[in-house]
Design a protein around this motif. Structure first.
Motif, PDB file in Angstrom:
ATOM      1  N   GLY A   1      17.960  40.983  28.288  1.00 37.24           N
ATOM      2  CA  GLY A   1      18.289  41.372  29.661  1.00 37.24           C
ATOM      3  C   GLY A   1      19.348  40.431  30.213  1.00 37.24           C
ATOM      4  N   ASP A   2      19.035  39.831  31.374  1.00 38.24           N
ATOM      5  CA  ASP A   2      19.985  38.920  32.024  1.00 38.24           C
ATOM      6  C   ASP A   2      19.978  37.522  31.413  1.00 38.24           C
ATOM      7  OD1 ASP A   2      20.595  40.860  33.770  1.00 38.24           O
ATOM      8  OD2 ASP A   2      19.298  40.128  35.394  1.00 38.24           O
ATOM      9  N   LEU A   3      19.000  37.276  30.579  1.00 41.01           N
ATOM     10  CA  LEU A   3      18.842  35.908  30.047  1.00 41.01           C
ATOM     11  C   LEU A   3      19.687  35.700  28.798  1.00 41.01           C
ATOM     12  CD1 LEU A   3      17.265  33.174  30.081  1.00 41.01           C
ATOM     13  CD2 LEU A   3      15.602  34.281  28.565  1.00 41.01           C
ATOM     14  N   VAL A   4      20.467  34.617  28.810  1.00 40.92           N
ATOM     15  CA  VAL A   4      21.218  34.223  27.617  1.00 40.92           C
ATOM     16  C   VAL A   4      20.833  32.792  27.284  1.00 40.92           C
ATOM     17  CG1 VAL A   4      23.488  33.842  26.611  1.00 40.92           C
ATOM     18  CG2 VAL A   4      23.176  35.695  28.257  1.00 40.92           C
ATOM     19  N   LEU A   5      20.420  32.572  26.046  1.00 36.57           N
ATOM     20  CA  LEU A   5      20.058  31.221  25.624  1.00 36.57           C
ATOM     21  C   LEU A   5      20.851  30.829  24.385  1.00 36.57           C
ATOM     22  CD1 LEU A   5      16.141  31.401  25.829  1.00 36.57           C
ATOM     23  CD2 LEU A   5      17.691  30.327  27.475  1.00 36.57           C
ATOM     24  N   PHE A   6      21.064  29.526  24.224  1.00 37.22           N
ATOM     25  CA  PHE A   6      21.578  28.983  22.977  1.00 37.22           C
ATOM     26  C   PHE A   6      20.714  27.762  22.663  1.00 37.22           C
ATOM     27  CE2 PHE A   6      23.717  25.349  24.921  1.00 37.22           C
ATOM     28  CZ  PHE A   6      23.884  25.781  26.232  1.00 37.22           C
ATOM     29  N   GLU A   7      20.915  27.148  21.498  1.00 38.44           N
ATOM     30  CA  GLU A   7      20.092  26.052  20.964  1.00 38.44           C
ATOM     31  C   GLU A   7      18.806  26.633  20.365  1.00 38.44           C
ATOM     32  OE1 GLU A   7      20.512  22.878  20.262  1.00 38.44           O
ATOM     33  OE2 GLU A   7      22.535  22.897  21.085  1.00 38.44           O
ATOM     34  N   SER A   8      18.698  26.509  19.060  1.00 39.21           N
ATOM     35  CA  SER A   8      17.557  27.117  18.362  1.00 39.21           C
ATOM     36  C   SER A   8      16.221  26.592  18.902  1.00 39.21           C
ATOM     37  CB  SER A   8      17.669  26.877  16.860  1.00 39.21           C
ATOM     38  OG  SER A   8      17.733  25.505  16.556  1.00 39.21           O
ATOM     39  N   GLY A   9      16.174  25.299  19.264  1.00 40.56           N
ATOM     40  CA  GLY A   9      14.914  24.740  19.781  1.00 40.56           C
ATOM     41  C   GLY A   9      14.514  25.411  21.086  1.00 40.56           C
ATOM     42  N   ALA A  10      15.493  25.580  21.980  1.00 41.58           N
ATOM     43  CA  ALA A  10      15.197  26.203  23.278  1.00 41.58           C
ATOM     44  C   ALA A  10      14.802  27.660  23.082  1.00 41.58           C
ATOM     45  CB  ALA A  10      16.425  26.092  24.193  1.00 41.58           C
ATOM     46  N   ILE A  11      15.443  28.311  22.140  1.00 34.41           N
ATOM     47  CA  ILE A  11      15.146  29.732  21.904  1.00 34.41           C
ATOM     48  C   ILE A  11      13.727  29.885  21.348  1.00 34.41           C
ATOM     49  CG2 ILE A  11      15.803  31.801  20.623  1.00 34.41           C
ATOM     50  CD1 ILE A  11      18.737  30.661  20.630  1.00 34.41           C
ATOM     51  N   VAL A  12      13.393  29.057  20.354  1.00 36.27           N
ATOM     52  CA  VAL A  12      12.042  29.149  19.771  1.00 36.27           C
ATOM     53  C   VAL A  12      10.997  28.799  20.837  1.00 36.27           C
ATOM     54  CG1 VAL A  12      10.463  28.127  18.066  1.00 36.27           C
ATOM     55  CG2 VAL A  12      12.786  28.772  17.387  1.00 36.27           C
ATOM     56  N   PHE A  13      11.285  27.818  21.649  1.00 39.08           N
ATOM     57  CA  PHE A  13      10.356  27.436  22.724  1.00 39.08           C
ATOM     58  C   PHE A  13      10.162  28.606  23.690  1.00 39.08           C
ATOM     59  CE2 PHE A  13       9.633  24.865  26.769  1.00 39.08           C
ATOM     60  CZ  PHE A  13       8.277  24.725  26.521  1.00 39.08           C
ATOM     61  N   HIS A  14      11.250  29.256  24.052  1.00 39.97           N
ATOM     62  CA  HIS A  14      11.167  30.415  24.958  1.00 39.97           C
ATOM     63  C   HIS A  14      10.287  31.504  24.348  1.00 39.97           C
ATOM     64  CE1 HIS A  14      12.435  33.651  27.642  1.00 39.97           C
ATOM     65  NE2 HIS A  14      12.702  34.365  26.562  1.00 39.97           N
ATOM     66  N   ILE A  15      10.517  31.798  23.082  1.00 45.99           N
ATOM     67  CA  ILE A  15       9.726  32.844  22.405  1.00 45.99           C
ATOM     68  C   ILE A  15       8.252  32.436  22.399  1.00 45.99           C
ATOM     69  CG2 ILE A  15       9.318  33.974  20.163  1.00 45.99           C
ATOM     70  CD1 ILE A  15      12.427  33.523  19.683  1.00 45.99           C
ATOM     71  N   ALA A  16       8.010  31.161  22.110  1.00 46.78           N
ATOM     72  CA  ALA A  16       6.622  30.674  22.015  1.00 46.78           C
ATOM     73  C   ALA A  16       5.929  30.678  23.380  1.00 46.78           C
ATOM     74  CB  ALA A  16       6.619  29.266  21.422  1.00 46.78           C
ATOM     75  N   GLU A  17       6.708  30.465  24.430  1.00 47.07           N
ATOM     76  CA  GLU A  17       6.142  30.490  25.786  1.00 47.07           C
ATOM     77  C   GLU A  17       5.805  31.910  26.231  1.00 47.07           C
ATOM     78  OE1 GLU A  17       5.254  27.442  27.359  1.00 47.07           O
ATOM     79  OE2 GLU A  17       6.844  27.576  28.869  1.00 47.07           O
ATOM     80  N   ARG A  18       6.628  32.870  25.804  1.00 50.51           N
ATOM     81  CA  ARG A  18       6.491  34.243  26.294  1.00 50.51           C
ATOM     82  C   ARG A  18       5.493  35.079  25.503  1.00 50.51           C
ATOM     83  NH1 ARG A  18       9.724  32.343  29.477  1.00 50.51           N
ATOM     84  NH2 ARG A  18      10.863  33.455  31.058  1.00 50.51           N
ATOM     85  N   HIS A  19       5.206  34.664  24.277  1.00 48.65           N
ATOM     86  CA  HIS A  19       4.337  35.475  23.422  1.00 48.65           C
ATOM     87  C   HIS A  19       3.224  34.601  22.845  1.00 48.65           C
ATOM     88  CE1 HIS A  19       7.440  38.668  23.179  1.00 48.65           C
ATOM     89  NE2 HIS A  19       8.285  37.651  23.220  1.00 48.65           N
ATOM     90  N   ALA A  20       2.080  35.236  22.621  1.00 51.97           N
ATOM     91  CA  ALA A  20       0.974  34.493  22.005  1.00 51.97           C
ATOM     92  C   ALA A  20       1.249  34.286  20.522  1.00 51.97           C
ATOM     93  CB  ALA A  20      -0.321  35.292  22.187  1.00 51.97           C
ATOM     94  N   GLY A  21       0.737  33.173  20.004  1.00 52.03           N
ATOM     95  CA  GLY A  21       0.774  32.981  18.551  1.00 52.03           C
ATOM     96  C   GLY A  21       1.478  31.734  18.071  1.00 52.03           C
ATOM     97  N   LEU A  22       2.293  31.118  18.921  1.00 54.95           N
ATOM     98  CA  LEU A  22       3.033  29.948  18.432  1.00 54.95           C
ATOM     99  C   LEU A  22       2.691  28.655  19.167  1.00 54.95           C
ATOM    100  CD1 LEU A  22       6.581  31.400  17.694  1.00 54.95           C
ATOM    101  CD2 LEU A  22       5.043  30.303  16.058  1.00 54.95           C
ATOM    102  N   LEU A  23       1.953  28.789  20.275  1.00 55.31           N
ATOM    103  CA  LEU A  23       1.520  27.590  21.001  1.00 55.31           C
ATOM    104  C   LEU A  23       0.066  27.781  21.417  1.00 55.31           C
ATOM    105  CD1 LEU A  23       4.574  26.865  23.373  1.00 55.31           C
ATOM    106  CD2 LEU A  23       3.859  25.511  21.379  1.00 55.31           C
TER     107      LEU A  23
END
Ligand code: GTB
Length: 217
Positions: A65-87
């Motif tokens: 959507g409107d969100l643009v991210l770079f940096e693999s660490g920030a991207i993985v963190f975002h995914i882990a925050e938004r979905h169950a299973g990684l944190l």
């Protein structure tokens, strides 16, 4: 909304899954989030359209959507925050898993990248041959400490987390150096990570870019 990530159109690793889009693909597979991939050439990465997404002209990027991210660490963190299973849900365990993500990126990866880049950047320098063992010893020091902490556990802190995902990907960069093989438990840890179905799906997807054959999943 299906996110779109960017990856190399033609990865210099020839499908070995060492480029940093692999971390993001793996995280998305772990949480069963479908994603699209836009492949970019080295030339396109330095053009305004890509620089608007990534100020340093690199991959991976992540658009949702409107969100643009770079940096693999920030991207993985975002995914882990938004979905169950990684944190983990529990606050302290979650904070520790995030700590391992930072440890992978800030403590383990820098000396590994330095060793990786030395042959390209310093091979013609008179001190190159002397510096290599120093760089290797620096990595050994970190591997000693990591190996001691992991001990006989499967993962770094309880269940598999984004911290393990990041650590496995960072350690993979040592493949072929002979350094990781000095640590039985770290080699087994790496193999455990790579045996995860989500890892395999991510790996096959990035390999398909190189071979030109679509992956089964
Ligand atoms: N800190 C950033 C992140 O974590 O996202 C670093 C991103 C980065 O280094 N991207 C690299 C890139 O876009 C690809 S992953 N490079 C192009 C450029 O800078 O112009 C690094 C990488 C590249 C190739 C291999 N390989 O061939 O084995 C491994 C890793």
């Amino acid at each position: 909304m299906t996110p779109t990530i960017t990856a190399f159109e033609s990865s210099p690793d020839r499908g070995r899954g060492l480029a940093r889009d692999m971390r993001v693909r793996w995280a998305l597979e772990e949480v069963a989030q479908p994603y699209d991939v836009r492949l970019v050439s080295f030339k396109e990465m330095k053009e305004p359209a890509h620089l608007a997404l990534h100020p340093f002209g690199q991959i991976p990027t992540y658009e949702e959507g409107d969100l643009v991210l770079f940096e693999s660490g920030a991207i993985v963190f975002h995914i882990a925050e938004r979905h169950a299973g990684l944190l983990p849900d529990e606050g302290n365990a979650r904070a520790r898993a995030i700590t391992w993500m930072f440890a992978a990126l800030n403590t383990m990866e820098p000396p590994i990248v330095e060793l990786e880049q030395a042959p390209y950047a310093e091979r013609d320098k008179p001190w190159y041959e002397e510096r290599l063992p120093m760089l290797e010893d620096r990595i050994r020091g970190r591997l000693d400490q990591l190996s001691r902490r992991l001990g006989d556990a499967d993962w770094l802190d309880g269940a598999f987390s984004a911290g393990d995902l990041m650590m496995v990907m960072v350690l993979r960069r040592l493949e072929g150096s002979g350094l990781l093989e000095e640590y039985r438990n770290l080699s087994a840890y790496l193999a455990r990570g790579q045996a995860r179905p989500a890892y395999k799906r991510a790996f096959d997807a990035q390999l398909a870019v190189f071979t030109g054959k679509p992956s089964a999943g």
